[in-house]
Write a protein that holds these residues in place. Sequence first.
Motif, PDB file in Angstrom:
ATOM      1  N   SER A   6       0.815  -1.210   0.000  1.00 13.36           N
ATOM      2  CA  SER A   6       0.000   0.000   0.000  1.00 13.36           C
ATOM      3  C   SER A   6       0.854   1.268   0.000  1.00 13.36           C
ATOM      4  CB  SER A   6      -0.941  -0.005   1.204  1.00 13.36           C
ATOM      5  OG  SER A   6      -0.196  -0.094   2.405  1.00 13.36           O
ATOM      6  N   GLY A   7       2.139   1.097  -0.192  1.00 11.81           N
ATOM      7  CA  GLY A   7       3.027   2.257  -0.218  1.00 11.81           C
ATOM      8  C   GLY A   7       3.866   2.339   1.038  1.00 11.81           C
ATOM      9  N   PHE A   8       4.731   3.319   1.040  1.00 11.72           N
ATOM     10  CA  PHE A   8       5.594   3.540   2.193  1.00 11.72           C
ATOM     11  C   PHE A   8       4.978   4.594   3.098  1.00 11.72           C
ATOM     12  CE2 PHE A   8       8.607   2.100  -1.092  1.00 11.72           C
ATOM     13  CZ  PHE A   8       9.138   1.018  -0.433  1.00 11.72           C
ATOM     14  N   ALA A   9       5.071   4.372   4.388  1.00 13.94           N
ATOM     15  CA  ALA A   9       4.581   5.345   5.361  1.00 13.94           C
ATOM     16  C   ALA A   9       5.514   6.554   5.395  1.00 13.94           C
ATOM     17  CB  ALA A   9       4.511   4.704   6.746  1.00 13.94           C
ATOM     18  N   ALA A  10       4.986   7.668   5.845  1.00 14.80           N
ATOM     19  CA  ALA A  10       5.798   8.891   5.960  1.00 14.80           C
ATOM     20  C   ALA A  10       7.022   8.650   6.838  1.00 14.80           C
ATOM     21  CB  ALA A  10       4.944  10.025   6.516  1.00 14.80           C
ATOM     22  N   ALA A  11       6.863   7.855   7.885  1.00 21.76           N
ATOM     23  CA  ALA A  11       8.000   7.561   8.773  1.00 21.76           C
ATOM     24  C   ALA A  11       9.081   6.767   8.040  1.00 21.76           C
ATOM     25  CB  ALA A  11       7.524   6.799  10.003  1.00 21.76           C
TER      26      ALA A  11
END
Length: 67
Positions: A6-11
């Motif tokens: 689902s993509g990479f988290a901001a962190a």
Amino acid sequence: MTASFSGFAAADLAFLTALAAQNDREWFLANRASYDAGLKPALADLITALNPLLEARGLPLRGDPKK
């Protein structure tokens, strides 16, 4: 094994930005928990999600998320 990416988290992206600025072993070891908890599982999901897509296109590539 199926996974959805689902993509990479901001962190995770912040970790990569910090790693680029502090690219040394000591920094990584001090921040390894962030890598293990966030970025590593996301990368494993990406690899797992890409495998069937690569196979469907007849590309002789396959990733192993454990490697």
